[in-house]
Write an enzyme that holds these catalytic residues in place. Structure first.
Site, short mmCIF file in Angstrom:
data_model
loop_
_atom_site.label_atom_id
_atom_site.label_comp_id
_atom_site.label_asym_id
_atom_site.label_seq_id
_atom_site.Cartn_x
_atom_site.Cartn_y
_atom_site.Cartn_z
N GLU A 81 27.79 60.70 1.95
CA GLU A 81 28.93 61.45 1.43
C GLU A 81 28.99 62.85 2.06
OE1 GLU A 81 31.58 60.81 0.10
OE2 GLU A 81 32.26 62.63 -0.87
N LYS B 170 45.90 61.26 1.12
CA LYS B 170 45.08 61.08 -0.08
C LYS B 170 45.07 59.65 -0.58
CE LYS B 170 42.70 62.95 -3.41
NZ LYS B 170 41.34 63.23 -3.00
N CYS C 182 52.63 58.49 2.00
CA CYS C 182 53.95 59.09 1.92
C CYS C 182 54.25 59.48 0.47
CB CYS C 182 55.09 58.19 2.39
SG CYS C 182 54.88 57.57 4.05
N LYS D 185 32.17 64.18 4.23
CA LYS D 185 32.91 65.40 3.86
C LYS D 185 33.02 66.32 5.07
CE LYS D 185 34.30 64.47 1.14
NZ LYS D 185 34.56 63.43 0.21
N GLU E 242 35.43 64.89 7.87
CA GLU E 242 36.86 64.79 7.59
C GLU E 242 37.56 66.15 7.50
OE1 GLU E 242 37.85 62.60 4.03
OE2 GLU E 242 36.18 63.48 2.96
N TRP F 4 53.47 60.02 6.07
CA TRP F 4 52.23 59.73 6.80
C TRP F 4 52.56 58.53 7.68
CZ3 TRP F 4 48.68 55.72 7.33
CH2 TRP F 4 47.44 56.06 7.87
N ARG G 72 49.87 63.35 0.06
CA ARG G 72 50.04 61.93 0.38
C ARG G 72 50.42 61.70 1.85
NH1 ARG G 72 50.53 58.79 -4.12
NH2 ARG G 72 51.57 57.18 -2.92
N HIS H 211 14.66 54.51 14.05
CA HIS H 211 15.11 53.30 14.73
C HIS H 211 16.31 53.57 15.64
CE1 HIS H 211 12.33 50.89 12.42
NE2 HIS H 211 12.73 51.52 11.33
N ASN I 257 58.04 54.36 0.94
CA ASN I 257 56.58 54.47 1.08
C ASN I 257 56.05 53.06 1.10
OD1 ASN I 257 53.85 55.05 0.76
ND2 ASN I 257 54.02 55.37 -1.44
N GLY I 258 55.28 52.71 2.13
CA GLY I 258 54.75 51.35 2.21
C GLY I 258 54.97 50.77 3.59
C1 F6R Z 1 37.12 60.92 1.39
C2 F6R Z 1 38.25 60.26 0.82
C3 F6R Z 1 38.48 58.82 1.16
C4 F6R Z 1 38.74 58.03 -0.14
C5 F6R Z 1 39.13 56.59 0.20
C6 F6R Z 1 39.31 55.74 -1.04
O1 F6R Z 1 37.04 62.25 0.99
O2 F6R Z 1 38.99 60.83 0.08
O3 F6R Z 1 37.42 58.29 1.86
O4 F6R Z 1 37.59 58.07 -0.92
O5 F6R Z 1 40.32 56.58 0.93
O6 F6R Z 1 40.31 56.25 -1.86
P1 F6R Z 1 40.42 55.87 -3.38
O7 F6R Z 1 39.20 56.34 -4.07
O8 F6R Z 1 41.65 56.55 -3.84
O9 F6R Z 1 40.52 54.37 -3.44
#
Ligand code: F6R
Length: 612
Positions: free
Chosen positions: A485, A607, A2, A489, A492, A73, A27, A508, A99-100
């Protein structure tokens, strides 16, 4: 998650709040709302994005020089108009944004219901605003004090801002576990979840600490006290953020801009820390803890998501260079596992946002057992750097696209520097080899620039696989985390199901999935277990899988086998993740754009994951 933004001063609040909400939309973006005092409380909120809110308020009465705004969110209650923030108190005279998560909201709600309070939404936030009003009424106290008393009854995390119709000259804010920044202007105050909504108005900011309450009044200077009623002197810092760093700068999406920023962000992460000419690596932020790291019995890396993938690269680096055993843990598992930790352990916590709830909790757990905690974070002043003993910022600059790109390569850069520094101190690396690696590391930003030139080819490739239903990503050694990774990517932002695997593990189980419909991305660069990866490619080929291979420029062997080739410049094996990740970021990006997905704000994501 949020996003919170608020203003009190002489200017009209609406443009400041709206612009701030757009900046904080990363956010959370399932609903948004605003409230103003003019002189009564005006409230507007709606399901959807900030743009939907902007349309919704067209032609409505939105004047006012004090206001609060929120982009959500959802945690408690589905995203709809009613659950959107702000929320009103029973009398309609208080408005709150939050937020929280209030963990004991169910108990508080029951008590308030018994006292006659009616709830309109399913949120935990509404509990808080009723509780504050109840205290104001029963204790005959003003807003700031009622907030303080209420927060002593609350278990959980919060960043809140409250506005009262009876006190149009004051905003009250507080934080615990969720970030909140106060901007100090000339006779005005700004509040936000991060500094991006504030930067163009003032550079003077105060980052609130946990359990602090800020009273922002038109009539006096900033007052900060704790929920235990201790007065604090505000620590005013100068913002270093620039406006251009948070704008798209001509790119169609933030994600693409951030992918293209990587030569710069890697260079900035190394600036002042790596001097190849003088043969020196030094990280000022960890200088007092280097000996502790050098003598560590074990390094435990804790992180989530993409940062966890960077941690896996860190494991290979520290073990190879510094010869220290490393474990890489999902913070969310580590915190609930009663892990064996001693004072000789060093924990490295990695987080782009510096606010991830699971990572923060894992840090507190390891700290309570006596471990030394080193942070690798991107957001200056965020919670994780403040919870650690020492650390190094990544200096990638604000990452606004929800999918992490430049933060990953910056994290890997810092981990490389740390491992090299500790190895050098320990003498676990030959001097000549050390020099060889740091010379190569210094050239990485240029090689990233060269790697980015594959973009048009990747766009073509993306056209061919736009409607694939599954993807497999394979890599070995340093390229295994790259495969993970790449898969993350893709899933998501394009919503295509993708799995990352160590290439040898394929036989396996996942090999059963391979048929002519299955694109398999293999990172097959020319160092390390190159020949073994070729055997894995042959296994895929034999089952008619479509091979997309990331190879070193000039490769011949893989070229003969693969259906599509992406070439990257030659480099040290341990530095390959810094290059090989880039085509995979671009592939996900183009596929997502072609599928018409919202690249910067993928569905269900946010984010900064400040909830468990
Ligand atoms: C993937 C992504 C998430 C963050 C994860 C950790 O693209 O953005 O998987 O990497 O939520 O977030 P941070 O690095 O902010 O602790």
């Amino acid at each position: 998650m949020c996003g919170i933004v608020a203003y009190i001063g002489e200017k009209q609040a609406l443009p400041i709040l709206l612009k701030g909400l757009y900046r904080l939309e990363y956010r959370g973006y399932d609903s948004a709302g605003l409230a103003f005092l003019n002189p009564g409380l005006q409230l507007y909120k709606t399901k959807g994005k900030v743009a939907d809110l902007e349309t919704y308020i067209e032609g409505k009465n939105t004047s006012g020089t004090i206001g609060i705004a929120h982009t959500r969110w959802a945690t408690h209650g589905e995203p709809n108009d009613i659950n959107a923030h702000p929320h009103f108190s029973q009398s309609g005279k208080l408005a709150i944004i939050h937020n929280g998560i209030i963990e004991n909201y169910a108990v508080l709600k029951e008590e308030l219901k018994q006292r006659g309070y009616l709830f309109k939404s399913e949120t935990d936030t509404e509990v808080l605003v009723h509780l504050i009003e109840d205290i104001m009424h029963n204790e005959k106290t003003e807003l700031g004090e009622a907030v303080r008393i209420a927060l002593n009854q609350v278990i959980g995390a919060y960043a809140i801002v409250i506005m009262s119709e009876n006190d149009p000259d004051t905003l009250v804010a507080a934080r615990k576990g969720s970030p909140l920044v106060v901007g100090i202007g000339d006779g005005e105050f700004y509040l936000a979840s991060d500094a991006t909504p504030i930067v163009e108005y003032t550079k003077d900011v105060v980052y609130l600490n946990d359990e602090e309450i800020a009273i922002l009044s038109r009539k006096q200077s900033l007052t900060i006290k704790t929920i235990k009623n201790q007065i604090k002197t505000p620590y005013v810092q100068k913002l270093e953020l620039s406006l251009t760093a948070i704008e798209k700068g001509g790119f169609e999406h933030f994600m693409l801009k951030e992918i293209y920023e990587q030569p710069r962000s890697i260079r900035d992460s190394m600036r002042g820390r790596l001097n190849a000419k003088e043969g020196r690596v030094s990280l000022g932020g960890i200088i007092d803890y280097e000996t502790k790291m050098k003598n560590a019995r074990r390094i435990i890396i804790i992180a989530c998501g993409t940062s966890w993938h960077a941690g896996l690269v860190g494991e290979y680096l520290f073990e190879e260079l510094a010869r220290i055993p490393v474990e890489v843990e999902y913070a969310s598992e580590f915190r609930y596992r009663n892990p064996v930790i001693s004072e000789e352990d060093v924990v490295i916590a990695i987080s782009q946002s510096g606010e991830t709830a699971d990572t923060l909790a894992a840090i507190e757990l390891a700290k309570s057992k006596g471990a030394t905690i080193i942070g690798i974070c991107n957001v200056v002043g965020s919670s994780i750097p403040r919870a650690t003993h020492a650390g190094s910022y990544t200096h990638a600059g604000p990452e606004i696209g929800v999918a992490s790109t430049k933060a990953f390569t910056a994290q890997v850069t810092i981990l490389t520097l740390m491992a090299l520094r500790i190895a050098y101190m320990k003498g676990s690396i030959e001097k000549s080899r050390f020099h060889q690696i740091i010379n190569e590391l210094e050239s990485i930003p240029e090689k990233v620039e060269e790697t980015l030139k594959v973009d048009p080819e990747i766009k073509e490739l993306a056209r061919m696989f736009t409607f694939a239903r599954n993807f497999l990503y394979l890599g070995r050694g340093y390229n295994f985390p790259v495969a993970l990774e790449g898969a993350l990517k893709l899933k998501e932002i394009s919503y295509i199901h993708a799995e990352g695997y160590p290439a040898a593990e394929m036989k396996h189980g996942p090999i059963a999935l391979i048929d002519r419909e299955m694109p398999v991305v293999v990172i097959a660069t020319n160092r390390g277990p190159y020949d073994k990866v070729i055997s894995n490619i042959q296994e895929v080929k034999a089952r008619n899988g479509k091979i997309i291979a990331v190879v070193t420029k000039g490769d011949i062997k893989v070229k003969e086998l693969a259906d599509y080739i992406i070439e990257i410049p030659e480099t040290e094996e341990m530095l390959v993740p810094l290059l090989a990740t880039i085509p995979l970021q671009l592939l996900s990006y183009h596929i997502a754009v072609m599928r018409d997905c919202n690249v910067d704000q993928p569905r269900n994501l946010a984010k900064s994951v400040t909830v468990e």
